[in-house]
Motif scaffolding. Structure first.
Motif, PDB file in Angstrom:
ATOM      1  N   PRO A  52       0.814  -1.214  -0.024  1.00 24.11           N
ATOM      2  CA  PRO A  52      -0.075  -0.012   0.123  1.00 24.11           C
ATOM      3  C   PRO A  52       0.832   1.084   0.014  1.00 24.11           C
ATOM      4  O   PRO A  52       1.976   1.296   0.596  1.00 24.11           O
ATOM      5  CB  PRO A  52      -0.883  -0.319   1.358  1.00 24.11           C
ATOM      6  CG  PRO A  52      -0.938  -1.779   1.459  1.00 24.11           C
ATOM      7  CD  PRO A  52       0.221  -2.289   1.264  1.00 24.11           C
ATOM      8  N   GLY A  53       0.530   2.223  -0.935  1.00 18.68           N
ATOM      9  CA  GLY A  53       1.391   3.484  -1.120  1.00 18.68           C
ATOM     10  C   GLY A  53       2.346   3.307  -2.040  1.00 18.68           C
ATOM     11  O   GLY A  53       3.033   4.326  -2.036  1.00 18.68           O
ATOM     12  N   LYS A  54       2.649   2.346  -2.614  1.00 21.98           N
ATOM     13  CA  LYS A  54       3.522   1.931  -3.691  1.00 21.98           C
ATOM     14  C   LYS A  54       2.785   1.721  -4.996  1.00 21.98           C
ATOM     15  O   LYS A  54       1.661   1.846  -4.939  1.00 21.98           O
ATOM     16  CB  LYS A  54       4.488   0.817  -3.074  1.00 21.98           C
ATOM     17  CG  LYS A  54       5.025   0.949  -1.903  1.00 21.98           C
ATOM     18  CD  LYS A  54       5.980   2.178  -1.665  1.00 21.98           C
ATOM     19  CE  LYS A  54       6.509   2.423  -0.118  1.00 21.98           C
ATOM     20  NZ  LYS A  54       7.399   3.572  -0.069  1.00 21.98           N
ATOM     21  N   ALA A  55       3.701   1.308  -5.985  1.00 23.26           N
ATOM     22  CA  ALA A  55       3.054   0.839  -7.339  1.00 23.26           C
ATOM     23  C   ALA A  55       3.965  -0.071  -8.203  1.00 23.26           C
ATOM     24  O   ALA A  55       5.142   0.033  -7.673  1.00 23.26           O
ATOM     25  CB  ALA A  55       2.763   2.291  -8.084  1.00 23.26           C
ATOM     26  N   ALA A 140      -1.520   0.697  -9.542  1.00 23.56           N
ATOM     27  CA  ALA A 140      -1.827   0.854  -7.966  1.00 23.56           C
ATOM     28  C   ALA A 140      -2.092  -0.687  -7.582  1.00 23.56           C
ATOM     29  O   ALA A 140      -2.451  -1.653  -8.027  1.00 23.56           O
ATOM     30  CB  ALA A 140      -3.021   1.715  -7.611  1.00 23.56           C
ATOM     31  N   PRO A 141      -2.128  -0.920  -6.117  1.00 25.17           N
ATOM     32  CA  PRO A 141      -2.467  -2.174  -5.490  1.00 25.17           C
ATOM     33  C   PRO A 141      -3.710  -2.987  -6.042  1.00 25.17           C
ATOM     34  O   PRO A 141      -3.866  -3.975  -6.032  1.00 25.17           O
ATOM     35  CB  PRO A 141      -2.165  -2.178  -4.222  1.00 25.17           C
ATOM     36  CG  PRO A 141      -1.335  -0.937  -3.735  1.00 25.17           C
ATOM     37  CD  PRO A 141      -1.725  -0.054  -5.041  1.00 25.17           C
ATOM     38  N   ASP A 142      -4.764  -2.158  -6.167  1.00 24.96           N
ATOM     39  CA  ASP A 142      -5.981  -2.720  -6.716  1.00 24.96           C
ATOM     40  C   ASP A 142      -6.189  -3.063  -8.160  1.00 24.96           C
ATOM     41  O   ASP A 142      -7.018  -3.368  -8.733  1.00 24.96           O
ATOM     42  CB  ASP A 142      -7.231  -1.930  -6.144  1.00 24.96           C
ATOM     43  CG  ASP A 142      -7.158  -0.348  -7.158  1.00 24.96           C
ATOM     44  OD1 ASP A 142      -6.244  -0.196  -7.498  1.00 24.96           O
ATOM     45  OD2 ASP A 142      -8.187   0.175  -6.771  1.00 24.96           O
ATOM     46  N   GLY A 143      -5.050  -2.871  -9.100  1.00 22.64           N
ATOM     47  CA  GLY A 143      -5.161  -3.233 -10.509  1.00 22.64           C
ATOM     48  C   GLY A 143      -5.481  -1.728 -11.414  1.00 22.64           C
ATOM     49  O   GLY A 143      -5.411  -1.772 -12.312  1.00 22.64           O
ATOM     50  N   THR A 144      -5.713  -0.547 -10.501  1.00 21.77           N
ATOM     51  CA  THR A 144      -5.859   0.626 -11.235  1.00 21.77           C
ATOM     52  C   THR A 144      -4.812   1.053 -11.776  1.00 21.77           C
ATOM     53  O   THR A 144      -3.758   1.414 -11.342  1.00 21.77           O
ATOM     54  CB  THR A 144      -6.586   1.472 -10.337  1.00 21.77           C
ATOM     55  OG1 THR A 144      -7.826   1.108  -9.669  1.00 21.77           O
ATOM     56  CG2 THR A 144      -7.075   3.037 -11.015  1.00 21.77           C
ATOM     57  N   LEU A 173       4.286   8.050  -4.178  1.00 21.36           N
ATOM     58  CA  LEU A 173       5.060   8.024  -2.777  1.00 21.36           C
ATOM     59  C   LEU A 173       4.819   9.203  -1.943  1.00 21.36           C
ATOM     60  O   LEU A 173       4.840   8.991  -0.585  1.00 21.36           O
ATOM     61  CB  LEU A 173       6.491   8.047  -3.384  1.00 21.36           C
ATOM     62  CG  LEU A 173       7.178   7.134  -4.123  1.00 21.36           C
ATOM     63  CD1 LEU A 173       8.552   7.283  -4.598  1.00 21.36           C
ATOM     64  CD2 LEU A 173       7.110   5.779  -3.161  1.00 21.36           C
ATOM     65  N   ALA A 174       4.086  10.457  -2.351  1.00 16.69           N
ATOM     66  CA  ALA A 174       3.639  11.278  -1.330  1.00 16.69           C
ATOM     67  C   ALA A 174       2.167  11.106  -0.669  1.00 16.69           C
ATOM     68  O   ALA A 174       1.692  11.676   0.116  1.00 16.69           O
ATOM     69  CB  ALA A 174       3.836  12.704  -2.070  1.00 16.69           C
ATOM     70  N   GLY A 175       1.864   9.868  -1.391  1.00 15.82           N
ATOM     71  CA  GLY A 175       0.207   9.701  -0.794  1.00 15.82           C
ATOM     72  C   GLY A 175      -0.867  10.710  -1.383  1.00 15.82           C
ATOM     73  O   GLY A 175      -1.738  10.565  -0.690  1.00 15.82           O
ATOM     74  N   ARG A 176      -0.494  11.080  -2.614  1.00 14.91           N
ATOM     75  CA  ARG A 176      -1.592  12.168  -3.225  1.00 14.91           C
ATOM     76  C   ARG A 176      -1.798  11.611  -4.526  1.00 14.91           C
ATOM     77  O   ARG A 176      -1.232  10.935  -5.112  1.00 14.91           O
ATOM     78  CB  ARG A 176      -1.076  13.529  -3.000  1.00 14.91           C
ATOM     79  CG  ARG A 176       0.334  13.702  -4.087  1.00 14.91           C
ATOM     80  CD  ARG A 176       0.706  15.211  -4.027  1.00 14.91           C
ATOM     81  NE  ARG A 176       2.138  15.294  -4.878  1.00 14.91           N
ATOM     82  CZ  ARG A 176       3.328  15.467  -4.430  1.00 14.91           C
ATOM     83  NH1 ARG A 176       3.455  15.481  -3.061  1.00 14.91           N
ATOM     84  NH2 ARG A 176       4.273  15.570  -5.191  1.00 14.91           N
ATOM     85  N   PRO A 177      -3.080  12.091  -4.962  1.00 11.91           N
ATOM     86  CA  PRO A 177      -3.533  11.687  -6.205  1.00 11.91           C
ATOM     87  C   PRO A 177      -2.614  12.017  -7.411  1.00 11.91           C
ATOM     88  O   PRO A 177      -2.137  13.022  -7.196  1.00 11.91           O
ATOM     89  CB  PRO A 177      -4.885  12.085  -6.242  1.00 11.91           C
ATOM     90  CG  PRO A 177      -5.302  12.431  -5.014  1.00 11.91           C
ATOM     91  CD  PRO A 177      -4.242  12.901  -4.195  1.00 11.91           C
TER      92      PRO A 177
END
Length: 604
Positions: A52-55, A140-144, A173-177
């Motif tokens: 989470p929070g990575k890609a 993203a972790p959910d596949g998006t 990495l900054a946790g923003r969209p």
């Protein structure tokens, strides 16, 4: 002459196709749930493994797309910079022409340590919505897919002003969209039998009957196995794989490399596609690229084997004294080599031919004549590597005379009987080679062949420029016009012409106004490209009487909208030898009517 680069693909022109789109929501056509894949080592991965929070980042590349090849060092540096921060990178090859074993070897040569994925049948590219190489998808972790598109905004890394992929990763990495989720890529289109989301209408045109003749006339000279183009196009299988890219490059007139407009001079070796031919290619590519009946295919023209001398056995073959070693990455290199041939008497040459030693890195070559050998003596043997480098393709030779030049697609030709280039006693030949870098160390030792003219030699080909060196290009102004004119003091016959500008040039035309007021259109380059400068040879020599006025009109774009702009921000630009300076010349190859070889020492 001064800097005169002659090309493979015009990477800067391709970069001009990039367009930024700020998209709302999720840009990917699919990938709303986790998915799985394997690398070439048979290791399994899943987006559900992403912290989470990575890609995960999928970098799509190709061994044969020159844009993708040029980006490889950049991609590897991004992996080195972001992998320690928890971002996983995968190098993906979706080109059906590249097999897994070759892809693995190619990646090892470039010291790629990230996992390699061979995307057979473009399943991964389809899921992520990838259409080009190079192109990136950030998942993203959910596949998006939270970002999809180009790596940055310029093929030339030194000119990059916006790092789109890095910006997206910094947002993750900054946790923003991710602020910008979609930026259109540039490079080479990935082939698909049926474009995603479309129902292909079967093309009425076939490769055998309609497309192969176009490719044979305009492309296969270079696009064949072992020659200078990055991939062959002389079989149906090869043409089908690159059908989408062929449509893309031809529609935008990036390929074939021919800039002279029809109706402004009649030239040899013309490679200019008509609107009807462009439409055939587009309809064929969009309609499934059908093969058709092989019996409909016209006989292919006879071609000489790669590596042969098409004009027959040369009188002399010379090459640099030892191989030149080219670094893996960085800016292009213009290298001058003094050739080990002495001229103890005047020599007359009827043809020059050029043979690249390493066809993957040689962009073009020019043979210059150093009349007294002084430049070669001064500059040579100063470095460990043979020859010396020059900036932006400047010759460094202190005269305008030159022998000939070569770029991919140019065919060697003998001058007409009685016509020759003169190399005076005591002169040296200097071979300039323009090199592209490939992401791994390379070496080259190209060759130049000379063919002596059969006597009697009646006329000598001279080179002289019409141009303007007294101009100022203001920053942030497009369509700036520079003019030049020259009144001929002799009756001359024009045999060839080579327009020359640098990065800011956009258009050039040269006209002749005869003493009776008649106008002759000599050449018009409507879409100037620094990477595709060529020596255009007239099909029939053009006779111009004494008193003819030659008029040159050139246009320049010194704004940020010019994709080839070398300065950020734009600056005031004047005449100069450096690539980020400018020039305004058309080099004329001509003979002086009535001047014999005995009088040639008095010629310009």
């Amino acid at each position: 002459m001064r800097s005169a680069p002659l090309p493979l693909l015009s990477v800067v022109a391709i970069a001009a196709l990039a367009v930024t789109c700020v998209a709302a929501g999720k840009p990917a056509p699919s990938g709303e749930t986790a998915f799985n894949w394997k690398d070439l080592a048979n290791r399994s991965y899943s987006t559900s493994d992403i912290v989470p929070g990575k890609a995960d980042v999928f970098l799509f590349t190709s061994m044969e797309c020159p844009i993708a090849v040029k980006y490889m060092p950049r991609l590897l540096r991004m992996n080195a910079a972001y992998a320690p921060k928890g971002i996983r990178f995968f190098l993906v090859n979706a080109n059906p022409a590249d097999d897994a074993k070759s892809f693995a070897r190619w990646s090892r040569e470039r010291k790629a340590t990230l996992p390699l994925v061979k995307d057979d049948k473009t399943a991964l590219a389809d899921r992520l919505g990838i259409t080009m190489t190079p192109e990136a998808a950030v998942v993203a972790p959910d596949g998006t897919v939270v970002y999809r598109g180009r790596i940055d905004d310029n093929v030339e890394e030194a000119k990059v002003s916006r790092r789109d992929l890095a910006n997206a990763l910094d947002d993750v990495l900054a946790g923003r969209p991710v602020k910008v989720t979609r930026v259109l890529p540039f490079g080479c289109a990935i082939f698909r039998d049926r474009p995603a989301g479309k129902v292909a209408v079967r093309s009425p045109y076939t490769w055998a009957k309609d497309i192969s003749p176009i490719l044979e006339r305009n492309c296969v000279t270079c696009h064949r196995k072992g020659d200078v183009a990055p991939f062959p196009l002389d079989t149906y299988g090869q043409a089908k794989v690159w059908a989408a890219a062929i449509k893309q490059y031809t529609t935008r007139r990036i390929m074939p490399p021919w800039k002279a407009q029809p109706g402004h001079g009649e030239f040899l070796d013309t490679r200019y596609l008509t609107d009807a031919e462009l439409r055939k290619i587009a309809v064929w590519a969009d309609g499934g690229a059908p093969q058709g009946a092989l019996t409909d295919r016209p006989p292919a023209p006879k071609r000489y084997a790669v590596g042969d001398w098409p004009l027959g056995k040369p009188d002399v073959v010379v090459q640099p004294v030892r191989p030149f070693h080219l670094e893996a990455e960085g800016a292009d290199v213009y290298r001058n080599f003094t050739l080990p041939v002495d001229f103890e008497q005047d020599r007359y040459i009827s043809a020059f031919d050029f043979k690249p030693g390493n066809r993957t890195i040689v962009h073009h070559m020019i043979a210059y004549i150093d009349k007294d050998g002084s430049t070669a003596k001064e500059m040579d043997n100063r470095e460990t590597e043979p020859g010396w480098s020059v900036s932006g393709g400047g010759s460094g030779i202190r005269n305008e005379d030159w022998g000939d030049g070569w770029a991919p697609g140019m065919n060697p030709r003998r001058f007409t009987p009685g016509l020759a280039v003169r190399v005076p006693k005591g002169a040296k030949l200097v071979l300039q080679v323009h090199y592209h870098k490939t992401g791994k160390p390379e070496q080259d030792q190209s060759q130049l062949a000379l063919y002596w003219a059969e006597p009697p030699v009646r006329q000598v080909l001279h080179t002289f420029p019409i141009g303007n060196a007294e101009f100022v290009l203001k920053p942030d102004v497009a369509d700036q016009v520079v003019n030049a004119d020259l009144t001929l003091p002799w009756n001359v016959t024009l045999h060839q012409i080579l327009p020359h500008m640098h990065m800011l040039g956009t258009e050039m035309r040269v006209r002749a106004i005869l003493p009776d007021g008649t106008e002759r259109k000599l050449i018009h380059i409507k879409d100037w490209d620094f990477n595709w400068q060529m020596n255009y040879r007239y099909r029939e020599p053009v006779r111009l009487p004494k008193g003819t006025r030659l008029l040159l009109t050139a246009k320049y774009d010194n704004t940020t909208r010019n994709p080839r702009q070398p300065s950020n921000p734009p600056r005031e630009v004047r005449f100069g030898e450096q690539t980020n300076d400018e020039m305004c010349f058309a080099f004329l190859g001509f003979t002086i009517d009535g001047m014999s070889v005995r009088q040639v020492s008095k010629a310009p």
